[in-house]
Scaffold this motif. Sequence first.
Motif, PDB file in Angstrom:
ATOM      1  N   THR A 294      15.932 -87.699 -21.368  1.00  0.00           N
ATOM      2  CA  THR A 294      16.860 -86.645 -21.519  1.00  0.00           C
ATOM      3  C   THR A 294      16.542 -85.366 -21.501  1.00  0.00           C
ATOM      4  O   THR A 294      16.667 -84.596 -20.662  1.00  0.00           O
ATOM      5  N   SER A 295      15.652 -85.185 -22.555  1.00  0.00           N
ATOM      6  CA  SER A 295      15.340 -83.759 -23.030  1.00  0.00           C
ATOM      7  C   SER A 295      14.417 -83.285 -21.956  1.00  0.00           C
ATOM      8  O   SER A 295      14.603 -81.887 -21.653  1.00  0.00           O
TER       9      SER A 295
ATOM     10  N   ASP B 299      19.321 -90.775 -20.209  1.00  0.00           N
ATOM     11  CA  ASP B 299      20.272 -90.826 -21.497  1.00  0.00           C
ATOM     12  C   ASP B 299      21.061 -89.787 -21.753  1.00  0.00           C
ATOM     13  O   ASP B 299      20.708 -88.673 -21.774  1.00  0.00           O
ATOM     14  N   LEU B 300      22.419 -90.065 -21.558  1.00  0.00           N
ATOM     15  CA  LEU B 300      23.372 -89.294 -21.700  1.00  0.00           C
ATOM     16  C   LEU B 300      24.006 -88.996 -22.930  1.00  0.00           C
ATOM     17  O   LEU B 300      25.389 -88.930 -23.281  1.00  0.00           O
TER      18      LEU B 300
ATOM     19  N   HIS C  55      24.632 -92.834 -25.932  1.00  0.00           N
ATOM     20  CA  HIS C  55      24.948 -93.111 -27.490  1.00  0.00           C
ATOM     21  C   HIS C  55      26.110 -92.052 -27.736  1.00  0.00           C
ATOM     22  O   HIS C  55      26.119 -90.821 -27.662  1.00  0.00           O
ATOM     23  N   ALA C  56      26.947 -92.627 -28.620  1.00  0.00           N
ATOM     24  CA  ALA C  56      28.301 -91.771 -28.881  1.00  0.00           C
ATOM     25  C   ALA C  56      27.415 -91.146 -30.469  1.00  0.00           C
ATOM     26  O   ALA C  56      27.631 -91.928 -31.610  1.00  0.00           O
TER      27      ALA C  56
ATOM     28  N   ASN D  55      29.827 -83.622 -25.016  1.00  0.00           N
ATOM     29  CA  ASN D  55      28.944 -82.801 -24.386  1.00  0.00           C
ATOM     30  C   ASN D  55      27.717 -83.412 -24.786  1.00  0.00           C
ATOM     31  O   ASN D  55      27.440 -83.922 -26.112  1.00  0.00           O
ATOM     32  N   ILE D  56      26.589 -83.337 -23.776  1.00  0.00           N
ATOM     33  CA  ILE D  56      25.577 -84.272 -23.867  1.00  0.00           C
ATOM     34  C   ILE D  56      24.331 -83.464 -25.108  1.00  0.00           C
ATOM     35  O   ILE D  56      24.474 -81.995 -25.113  1.00  0.00           O
ATOM     36  N   VAL D  57      23.740 -84.109 -25.835  1.00  0.00           N
ATOM     37  CA  VAL D  57      22.836 -83.363 -26.726  1.00  0.00           C
ATOM     38  C   VAL D  57      21.286 -84.027 -26.336  1.00  0.00           C
ATOM     39  O   VAL D  57      21.086 -85.253 -25.755  1.00  0.00           O
ATOM     40  N   THR D  58      20.513 -83.364 -26.705  1.00  0.00           N
ATOM     41  CA  THR D  58      19.100 -83.420 -26.398  1.00  0.00           C
ATOM     42  C   THR D  58      18.120 -83.263 -27.647  1.00  0.00           C
ATOM     43  O   THR D  58      18.661 -83.030 -28.873  1.00  0.00           O
ATOM     44  N   ASP D  59      16.816 -83.246 -27.498  1.00  0.00           N
ATOM     45  CA  ASP D  59      16.071 -83.374 -28.394  1.00  0.00           C
ATOM     46  C   ASP D  59      16.091 -84.095 -29.699  1.00  0.00           C
ATOM     47  O   ASP D  59      16.634 -83.346 -30.676  1.00  0.00           O
ATOM     48  N   ARG D  60      16.330 -85.475 -29.664  1.00  0.00           N
ATOM     49  CA  ARG D  60      16.746 -86.504 -30.731  1.00  0.00           C
ATOM     50  C   ARG D  60      17.874 -85.949 -31.319  1.00  0.00           C
ATOM     51  O   ARG D  60      18.050 -86.001 -32.400  1.00  0.00           O
TER      52      ARG D  60
END
Length: 259
Positions: A110-111, A139-140, A182-183, A150-155
Amino acid sequence: MEFRPCIDIHNGEVKQIVGGSLRDAGDAAEENFVAGKPAAFYAGLYREAGIRGGHVILLNSRDSAHYGATKRQALEALRAYPGGLQAGGGIGPDNAGEFLDAGASHVIVTSYVFQGGRIRFDRLEQMRSAVGKDRLVLDLSCRKTAEGYNIVTDRWQNLTREKVEEPLLERLCRYCDEFLVHAVDVEGKSGGIEAELAALLGKWDRTPVTYAGGVHSYGDLELLRKLGGNRVNVTIGSALDLFGGPMSWEKVLDMCRNG
């Protein structure tokens, strides 16, 4: 719908955490369960059961003091089940090969492919060149916002402007073999699935998708099957009896195989 198990590793231990609580500062997280057994034990269970496509996630950043211990656990799990597990967490072109050589079927990213809240397609090209489309999972993981998911990153700490929706999936599927979603708002809370997100993913049929977050009952599992058109795969963590929860992992596997 396939059951895709998980092995989440934080500070060198297999854990189940509340996803949104993870913080790099102090390597902190709200814990639901801390295992007394190593990651390789769970990999062996999944191997014996013939479950493929589960994921081993390193929850520490690469500059964490705990990263070395977490990585050792992850590599031991991959070696215990060669070709049966995917690996994610802090992976880029420079270290993906180490996890694949240890036995990972795919690497999850992802990140690395985000910068400034946007997808960097040049970095996606680098990842595809490094490992091949057929060994890359994107990983979205996402949070609900006023605009959508909205996609989140960095753990899961940083929100991007990219939304999980069909046009984005169309653009990204050229680069990867699968999606993992992951929701994050319900991850680790065992309070029910993110139904709107599950239904959105159920409309996608171009590449495999695995949903994670909030499953805490067999009713949730059936709801996800219905909303996902019986083609969205599922990961269950804190609710499984393996991790102190009420759901039998063997019954979950049976429901997914025979539903």
